[in-house]
Design a protein around this motif. Structure first.
Motif, PDB file in Angstrom:
ATOM      1  N   VAL A  59      -2.322  20.344   9.334  1.00 22.04           N
ATOM      2  CA  VAL A  59      -1.757  19.356   8.422  1.00 22.04           C
ATOM      3  C   VAL A  59      -2.879  18.381   8.083  1.00 22.04           C
ATOM      4  N   TYR A  60      -3.020  18.064   6.819  1.00 24.16           N
ATOM      5  CA  TYR A  60      -4.072  17.157   6.373  1.00 24.16           C
ATOM      6  C   TYR A  60      -3.418  15.888   5.815  1.00 24.16           C
ATOM      7  N   PHE A  61      -3.915  14.768   6.314  1.00 28.26           N
ATOM      8  CA  PHE A  61      -3.380  13.469   5.893  1.00 28.26           C
ATOM      9  C   PHE A  61      -4.433  12.674   5.150  1.00 28.26           C
ATOM     10  N   CYS A  62      -4.007  12.063   4.071  1.00 25.78           N
ATOM     11  CA  CYS A  62      -4.800  11.078   3.355  1.00 25.78           C
ATOM     12  C   CYS A  62      -4.293   9.706   3.800  1.00 25.78           C
ATOM     13  N   ALA A  63      -5.183   8.729   3.915  1.00 30.61           N
ATOM     14  CA  ALA A  63      -4.765   7.401   4.369  1.00 30.61           C
ATOM     15  C   ALA A  63      -5.570   6.325   3.665  1.00 30.61           C
ATOM     16  N   LEU A  64      -4.958   5.155   3.559  1.00 32.79           N
ATOM     17  CA  LEU A  64      -5.546   3.998   2.882  1.00 32.79           C
ATOM     18  C   LEU A  64      -5.588   2.847   3.876  1.00 32.79           C
ATOM     19  N   ASN A  65      -6.656   2.106   3.876  1.00 31.47           N
ATOM     20  CA  ASN A  65      -6.851   1.063   4.877  1.00 31.47           C
ATOM     21  C   ASN A  65      -6.882  -0.333   4.292  1.00 31.47           C
ATOM     22  N   ASP A  66      -6.032  -1.225   4.857  1.00 33.38           N
ATOM     23  CA  ASP A  66      -6.156  -2.667   4.616  1.00 33.38           C
ATOM     24  C   ASP A  66      -5.953  -3.367   5.948  1.00 33.38           C
ATOM     25  N   TYR A  67      -6.853  -3.165   6.863  1.00 38.40           N
ATOM     26  CA  TYR A  67      -6.762  -3.623   8.262  1.00 38.40           C
ATOM     27  C   TYR A  67      -5.832  -2.762   9.097  1.00 38.40           C
ATOM     28  N   GLN A  71       0.837  -1.181   0.000  1.00 40.07           N
ATOM     29  CA  GLN A  71       0.000   0.000   0.000  1.00 40.07           C
ATOM     30  C   GLN A  71       0.881   1.243   0.000  1.00 40.07           C
ATOM     31  N   LYS A  72       0.442   2.251  -0.757  1.00 43.47           N
ATOM     32  CA  LYS A  72       1.220   3.483  -0.773  1.00 43.47           C
ATOM     33  C   LYS A  72       0.283   4.664  -0.993  1.00 43.47           C
ATOM     34  N   VAL A  73       0.512   5.730  -0.267  1.00 46.53           N
ATOM     35  CA  VAL A  73      -0.275   6.949  -0.413  1.00 46.53           C
ATOM     36  C   VAL A  73       0.680   8.110  -0.655  1.00 46.53           C
ATOM     37  N   THR A  74       0.408   8.876  -1.692  1.00 46.38           N
ATOM     38  CA  THR A  74       1.277   9.997  -2.045  1.00 46.38           C
ATOM     39  C   THR A  74       0.503  11.305  -1.980  1.00 46.38           C
TER      40      THR A  74
END
Lengths: 111, 107
Positions: A89-97, A2-5
């Motif tokens: 600060v604003y963060f984007c995030a991706l979830n896989d558990y 997983q990667k978030v940019t």
């Protein structure tokens, strides 16, 4: 993997301007969730939105709106008519558990 | 609205000492997490906990770290023999909801 940019490190705007934060993600999963969080200077992580991968409908909540485009693996966030209180600060995030976070974008709104 | 509660909010400790960070997660959630954020950096996953055992851990979560849920409500992160580089904000989470964090400073 997983990667978030979040390509934008810092954005500075004058109050009442609109600001758009970019988020691009990579995943091999077909089912996943995307999130945005706000981290004000006090340090806590404030949940803003969760979107699942099957729901590409854009969402608006007050001055906040989100644009999810699966075709480009992007989940962008727009603050309309920005206010000084939006500085954070604003963060984007991706979830896989677990959550994989982007590096964050620092938004400064000047009066 | 249910929330995740962390204590203490700030902790200063001497290098080499042990610290225990405490969390009360949302009661009907099953997955709990610890994350770390070094000042000015992104939030990093440390460990996930499900059904009273570790379900996944990152490479950061080495033998220096341990987690437990001693009484069915509290969820703790123990850091043994703290190092200067352990200074960070530590967040507990129930699913996607975060506590306010514990700022750990190792001196």
């Amino acid at each position: 993997a997983q990667k978030v940019t979040q390509a934008q490190t810092e954005i500075s705007v004058v109050e009442k301007e609109d600001v758009t934060l970019d988020c691009v993600y990579e995943t091999r999963d077909t089912t996943y969730y995307l999130f945005w969080y706000k981290q004000p200077p006090s340090g806590e992580l404030v949940f803003l939105i969760r979107r699942n991968s099957f729901d590409e409908q854009n969402e608006i909540s007050g001055r906040y709106s989100w644009n999810f485009q699966k075709s480009t693996s992007s989940f962008n966030f727009t603050i309309t008519a920005s206010q000084v209180v939006d500085s954070a600060v604003y963060f984007c995030a991706l979830n896989d558990y677990k959550l994989s976070f982007g590096a964050g974008t620092t938004v400064t709104v000047r009066a | 609205e249910p929330e995740v509660t962390q204590t203490p909010s700030h902790q200063v400790t001497q290098m080499g000492q042990e610290v225990i960070l405490r969390c009360v997660p949302i009661s009907n959630h099953l997955y709990f997490y610890w994350y770390r954020q070094i000042l000015g950096q992104k939030v990093e996953f440390l460990v996930s906990f499900y059904n009273n055992e570790i379900s996944e851990k990152s490479e950061i979560f080495d033998d220096q770290f341990s987690v437990e849920r001693p009484d069915g409500s509290n969820f703790t992160l123990k850091i043994r023999s703290t190092k200067l580089e352990d200074s960070a904000m530590y967040f507990c989470a129930s699913l996607a909801f975060f506590g306010q964090g514990t700022r750990l400073t190792v001196v």
